[in-house]
Enzyme design. Structure first.
Site, PDB file in Angstrom:
ATOM      1  N   HIS A   1       5.756  10.154 -18.999  1.00 22.59           N
ATOM      2  CA  HIS A   1       4.448  10.608 -19.439  1.00 22.59           C
ATOM      3  C   HIS A   1       3.379  10.348 -18.604  1.00 22.59           C
ATOM      4  CE1 HIS A   1       1.445  10.710 -23.086  1.00 22.59           C
ATOM      5  NE2 HIS A   1       0.876  11.164 -22.045  1.00 22.59           N
TER       6      HIS A   1
ATOM      7  N   GLU B   1       5.901  14.497 -20.861  1.00 21.47           N
ATOM      8  CA  GLU B   1       4.835  14.284 -22.297  1.00 21.47           C
ATOM      9  C   GLU B   1       3.389  14.368 -21.545  1.00 21.47           C
ATOM     10  OE1 GLU B   1       5.433  10.911 -24.287  1.00 21.47           O
ATOM     11  OE2 GLU B   1       7.107  11.730 -25.510  1.00 21.47           O
TER      12      GLU B   1
ATOM     13  N   HIS C   1       7.566   6.759 -30.959  1.00 24.48           N
ATOM     14  CA  HIS C   1       6.381   5.784 -30.693  1.00 24.48           C
ATOM     15  C   HIS C   1       6.791   4.664 -31.909  1.00 24.48           C
ATOM     16  CE1 HIS C   1       2.618   4.908 -28.894  1.00 24.48           C
ATOM     17  NE2 HIS C   1       2.378   4.114 -29.724  1.00 24.48           N
TER      18      HIS C   1
END
Length: 239
Positions: free
Chosen positions: A43, A70, A191
């Site tokens: 990410h 991401e 997450h």
């Protein structure tokens, strides 16, 4: 079985804290795959505080499983990076500038037109698209109109409430997953999933294709070692 994609952002954070190349991010990615991970997730953010943009190009050359990038698609630099590297999957996250970590899903109703356009850009390049979504049936239904291939259920709420009652904690995610299946969307999740809550989540969510786990897995590796930790997470996903 649900696939495990290891997010290696924290490895990059550790490397960047001292400069140089220790730990070696590219070698860690290779080792994660060698130890059984079925994907590598990164990410990158504009300040490059963990994953650097040049890391993505290097990872593209060596990742042999699934490469998932991401990020915030409202940043043109991110869009250009993804199009230049053509990963297997891009996961679109509605981060604000300078945000510490992702903390909510897309409002797929309000942002429907925008998402249709940006998802089309990536799909025209042959990249599978997943979008971050909260476990709200209306948002899942609207996600199906954007052209996305998958949704990624944002699981902080589940992790936060797991200790108070796992059945209640997972219920919204089951409902969201059922809607996703009805409208033809693939289901990812991520997450705050960890060794204490992952197995129950994976067993409960119908059609769960992939989880992306970084912070907890890398933290556990400090105690258990990376190879053993990856095997422990894979065991939680085995059905």
């Amino acid at each position: 079985m649900t696939r495990l994609s290891v997010n290696i952002n924290k490895i990059a954070t550790l490397r960047n804290s001292r400069g140089g190349n220790n730990p070696d991010l590219i070698q860690v990615a290779k080792d994660c795959e060698r130890f059984g991970a079925q994907g590598i997730t990164v990410h990158p953010r504009p300040d490059e505080r963990h994953i650097r943009y040049d890391d993505v190009y290097k990872l593209k050359e060596i990742v042999t499983t699934e490469f998932n990038i991401e990020g915030n698609c409202r940043e043109q630099k991110f869009v250009d990076l993804v199009l230049a590297n053509k990963p297997h999957q891009v996961t679109l996250v509605p981060d604000a500038e300078g945000q510490l970590t992702s903390n909510h899903g897309w409002d797929t109703v309000e942002n429907q037109a925008y998402l249709k356009d940006i998802i089309g850009v990536f799909k025209n390049a042959g990249i599978r698209v997943s979008i971050f979504v909260d476990p709200v049936p209306r948002m899942v239904e609207a996600a199906a109109t954007t052209g996305t291939d998958r949704i990624e259920l944002y699981t902080e709420g589940y992790a936060t409430h797991y200790a108070q009652g796992r059945e209640l904690a997972v219920a919204p995610y089951i409902a969201a997953a059922q809607v996703a299946q009805e409208v033809g969307l693939g289901i990812n999740a991520g997450h705050d999933l960890d060794l204490s809550n992952l197995q129950y989540f994976a067993e409960s969510i119908p059609g769960l294709l992939e989880v992306s786990i970084g912070h907890a897995l890398i933290s556990d590796a400090l105690y258990y070692g990376l190879e053993n930790t990856i095997q422990m997470y894979l065991k939680q996903l085995a059905k």
